[in-house]
Design a protein around this motif. Sequence first.
Motif, mmCIF file in Angstrom:
data_model
loop_
_atom_site.group_PDB
_atom_site.id
_atom_site.type_symbol
_atom_site.label_atom_id
_atom_site.label_comp_id
_atom_site.label_asym_id
_atom_site.label_seq_id
_atom_site.Cartn_x
_atom_site.Cartn_y
_atom_site.Cartn_z
ATOM 1 N N LEU A 169 52.695 24.164 39.976
ATOM 2 C CA LEU A 169 51.270 24.694 40.617
ATOM 3 C C LEU A 169 50.478 23.485 40.850
ATOM 4 O O LEU A 169 50.507 22.491 40.276
ATOM 5 N N SER A 170 49.597 23.632 41.922
ATOM 6 C CA SER A 170 48.523 22.836 42.362
ATOM 7 C C SER A 170 47.518 22.697 40.969
ATOM 8 O O SER A 170 47.182 23.609 40.636
ATOM 9 N N PRO A 171 46.947 21.527 40.704
ATOM 10 C CA PRO A 171 45.848 21.390 39.792
ATOM 11 C C PRO A 171 44.732 22.128 40.362
ATOM 12 O O PRO A 171 43.753 22.713 39.367
ATOM 13 N N LYS A 172 44.305 22.362 41.532
ATOM 14 C CA LYS A 172 43.156 23.014 41.861
ATOM 15 C C LYS A 172 43.187 24.471 41.768
ATOM 16 O O LYS A 172 44.094 25.211 42.207
ATOM 17 N N ILE A 173 42.143 25.059 41.189
ATOM 18 C CA ILE A 173 42.044 26.455 40.765
ATOM 19 C C ILE A 173 40.829 26.959 41.570
ATOM 20 O O ILE A 173 39.539 26.555 41.566
ATOM 21 N N VAL A 174 41.252 27.838 42.610
ATOM 22 C CA VAL A 174 40.424 28.457 43.544
ATOM 23 C C VAL A 174 39.788 29.789 43.082
ATOM 24 O O VAL A 174 40.613 30.757 42.948
ATOM 25 N N ASP A 175 38.624 30.020 42.903
ATOM 26 C CA ASP A 175 37.876 31.304 42.653
ATOM 27 C C ASP A 175 38.238 32.246 43.937
ATOM 28 O O ASP A 175 37.885 31.920 45.159
ATOM 29 N N VAL A 176 38.388 33.516 43.602
ATOM 30 C CA VAL A 176 38.357 34.535 44.712
ATOM 31 C C VAL A 176 37.613 35.608 44.502
ATOM 32 O O VAL A 176 37.038 35.842 43.229
ATOM 33 N N VAL A 177 37.355 36.704 45.405
ATOM 34 C CA VAL A 177 36.363 37.770 45.191
ATOM 35 C C VAL A 177 37.213 38.592 44.113
ATOM 36 O O VAL A 177 38.145 38.870 44.100
ATOM 37 N N PRO A 178 36.433 38.963 43.150
ATOM 38 C CA PRO A 178 36.897 39.565 41.822
ATOM 39 C C PRO A 178 37.637 41.182 42.499
ATOM 40 O O PRO A 178 36.841 41.746 43.186
ATOM 41 N N THR A 179 38.714 41.294 41.912
ATOM 42 C CA THR A 179 39.492 42.447 42.482
ATOM 43 C C THR A 179 40.220 43.002 41.364
ATOM 44 O O THR A 179 40.840 42.446 40.622
ATOM 45 N N ARG A 180 39.592 44.234 41.013
ATOM 46 C CA ARG A 180 40.212 45.130 39.655
ATOM 47 C C ARG A 180 41.849 45.372 39.839
ATOM 48 O O ARG A 180 42.226 45.680 41.076
ATOM 49 N N MET A 181 42.412 45.024 38.978
ATOM 50 C CA MET A 181 44.048 45.229 39.165
ATOM 51 C C MET A 181 44.366 46.093 37.725
ATOM 52 O O MET A 181 43.957 45.872 36.483
ATOM 53 N N ARG A 182 45.747 46.750 37.840
ATOM 54 C CA ARG A 182 46.337 47.420 36.677
ATOM 55 C C ARG A 182 46.992 46.353 36.025
ATOM 56 O O ARG A 182 47.760 45.365 36.689
ATOM 57 N N ILE A 183 47.318 46.426 34.715
ATOM 58 C CA ILE A 183 47.998 45.425 33.900
ATOM 59 C C ILE A 183 49.626 45.724 34.302
ATOM 60 O O ILE A 183 49.901 46.904 34.337
ATOM 61 N N PHE A 184 49.999 44.762 34.283
ATOM 62 C CA PHE A 184 51.710 45.007 34.408
ATOM 63 C C PHE A 184 52.400 43.652 33.493
ATOM 64 O O PHE A 184 51.720 42.699 33.062
ATOM 65 N N GLN A 185 53.752 43.795 33.495
ATOM 66 C CA GLN A 185 54.324 42.705 32.806
ATOM 67 C C GLN A 185 54.930 41.917 33.741
ATOM 68 O O GLN A 185 55.385 42.408 34.940
ATOM 69 N N GLY A 186 55.185 40.592 33.492
ATOM 70 C CA GLY A 186 55.814 39.549 34.390
ATOM 71 C C GLY A 186 54.842 39.211 35.375
ATOM 72 O O GLY A 186 53.826 39.109 35.347
ATOM 73 N N TRP A 187 55.531 39.091 36.821
ATOM 74 C CA TRP A 187 54.782 39.020 38.089
ATOM 75 C C TRP A 187 55.322 39.798 39.038
ATOM 76 O O TRP A 187 56.186 40.480 38.859
ATOM 77 N N ARG A 188 54.495 39.894 39.861
ATOM 78 C CA ARG A 188 54.513 41.028 41.234
ATOM 79 C C ARG A 188 54.170 40.000 42.524
ATOM 80 O O ARG A 188 53.454 39.218 42.528
ATOM 81 N N TYR A 189 55.089 40.470 43.495
ATOM 82 C CA TYR A 189 54.581 40.054 44.725
ATOM 83 C C TYR A 189 53.362 40.347 45.104
ATOM 84 O O TYR A 189 52.847 41.458 44.913
ATOM 85 N N LEU A 190 52.443 39.603 46.019
ATOM 86 C CA LEU A 190 51.331 40.135 46.678
ATOM 87 C C LEU A 190 51.372 39.490 48.046
ATOM 88 O O LEU A 190 51.380 38.487 48.476
#
Length: 117
Positions: A85-106
């Motif tokens: 990963l890039s060291p730069k962390i970019v804030d995004v518009v907060p968006t509610r998400m359901r909890i899940f395990q692992g990762w998912r494609y977006l």
Amino acid sequence: MTVHLKKLSVGTATVDSLRGLQALRLANVGRLVHVTRNRPRRAEELLDGGSIYWIIKGVMAARQSIIDFVEVQRSDGRPACGIVLSPKIVDVVPTRMRIFQGWRYLEIAEAPIDIMT
């Protein structure tokens, strides 16, 4: 075509705590590698400008660009995939998400927009 990943940020309560944790990792290891069991099947699409979107306390709140995928070994000796990963962390518009395990494609159309600071 670009695609992203969404992933729960375990052990962090805020974007600032994610930044602090990753700053420590970067100082100790020299690069940021998130270890996951399996290599994403859509790796080429992720490397075409994709990011990992971090979900903190049920809210997608920040993202980091994906730089590469490397083979790594887990602490138990089994092979795994390291997401660089890039060291730069970019804030995004907060968006509610359901909890899940692992990762998912977006997909791009579903990704929240960056907050310019």
